[in-house]
Design a protein around this motif. Sequence first.
Motif, PDB file in Angstrom:
ATOM      1  N   VAL A 196       0.855  -1.189   0.000  1.00  0.00           N
ATOM      2  CA  VAL A 196       0.000   0.000   0.000  1.00  0.00           C
ATOM      3  C   VAL A 196       0.893   1.242   0.000  1.00  0.00           C
ATOM      4  N   GLY A 197       0.660   2.137  -0.956  1.00  0.00           N
ATOM      5  CA  GLY A 197       1.464   3.342  -1.090  1.00  0.00           C
ATOM      6  C   GLY A 197       0.938   4.504  -0.278  1.00  0.00           C
ATOM      7  N   PRO A 198       1.692   5.610  -0.251  1.00  0.00           N
ATOM      8  CA  PRO A 198       1.314   6.779   0.556  1.00  0.00           C
ATOM      9  C   PRO A 198      -0.017   7.406   0.171  1.00  0.00           C
ATOM     10  N   PHE A 250       1.170   2.503  -9.223  1.00  0.00           N
ATOM     11  CA  PHE A 250       1.938   3.572  -8.581  1.00  0.00           C
ATOM     12  C   PHE A 250       2.582   4.529  -9.579  1.00  0.00           C
ATOM     13  N   VAL A 251       2.504   4.227 -10.870  1.00  0.00           N
ATOM     14  CA  VAL A 251       3.168   5.050 -11.881  1.00  0.00           C
ATOM     15  C   VAL A 251       2.554   6.449 -11.902  1.00  0.00           C
ATOM     16  N   GLY A 252       3.426   7.456 -11.926  1.00  0.00           N
ATOM     17  CA  GLY A 252       2.990   8.846 -11.967  1.00  0.00           C
ATOM     18  C   GLY A 252       2.743   9.465 -10.609  1.00  0.00           C
ATOM     19  N   VAL A 260       4.617   7.141   3.778  1.00  0.00           N
ATOM     20  CA  VAL A 260       4.747   5.824   4.405  1.00  0.00           C
ATOM     21  C   VAL A 260       4.223   4.738   3.464  1.00  0.00           C
ATOM     22  N   TRP A 261       5.083   3.744   3.185  1.00  0.00           N
ATOM     23  CA  TRP A 261       4.718   2.560   2.422  1.00  0.00           C
ATOM     24  C   TRP A 261       4.492   1.414   3.391  1.00  0.00           C
ATOM     25  N   ARG A 262       3.426   0.628   3.163  1.00  0.00           N
ATOM     26  CA  ARG A 262       3.058  -0.448   4.089  1.00  0.00           C
ATOM     27  C   ARG A 262       3.008  -1.787   3.362  1.00  0.00           C
ATOM     28  N   LEU A 263       3.637  -2.771   3.964  1.00  0.00           N
ATOM     29  CA  LEU A 263       3.622  -4.130   3.424  1.00  0.00           C
ATOM     30  C   LEU A 263       2.859  -5.022   4.402  1.00  0.00           C
TER      31      LEU A 263
END
Length: 222
Positions: free
Chosen positions: A86-88, A158-160, A166-169
């Motif tokens: 999950v990206g910011p 996530f491109v662009g 915060v990145w979550r795994l």
Amino acid sequence: MQLTNTTGGASLALANSVLTIEDNDPALVDYVWSSGNAITLNNGTAASPYPALITVVGVPGSVSNVAVTLSNFTHSLPTGLDLLLVGPQGQSVVLMSQTGGTNPVAGLTFTVDDMALAHIPQGGPLVNASYKSTSFATTNTFPAPAPAGPYASDLSAFVGSNPNGVWRLFAVDQINGAVGIITNGWSLKFSMLVPALTNDLVAAVSSSDSTVNVGSNYTYTT
């Protein structure tokens, strides 16, 4: 341009000028952020920690590609492991689900990357390699605090985007009796499209002096 003397005679000064135009396109630059903290893959439930975190700061430009690496991965039943990134900005991508087969693996380091040539094999085996994100599940569910689906199936989600934040795994073992660990943690590699450091177009003029003869015939060429 050039003037060519064809007859001879008296001379005068001539300045030759050259105009050069340079186009400075944006550059592709790689940035790597990592967490060396181990992720324990618990029996039939969420991992510890859940989620694992990487905080990214100060990366310029927009994302062109994201790759995720798991370092020193050991698992008794890889097909039971589901991973969600999950990206910011809230984008969420299933990295792997119901993949890798039933053969135990130990000490692997592998990468999930849209630029890879192959998907993770459903029946395994997992090896030290790069794979495209892969899910053979009809639907995926991750317990809170993971966001609810639906989830994207590849990292182009996530491109662009802006990678800072915060990145979550989120890692969940879906099968009882299966355990594992990502001993050396995980990392993110961003290929960033970074604007040129100078103006997009740069013009420069250079000159040199030569002589021509007065009263003579000349040939003009360009």
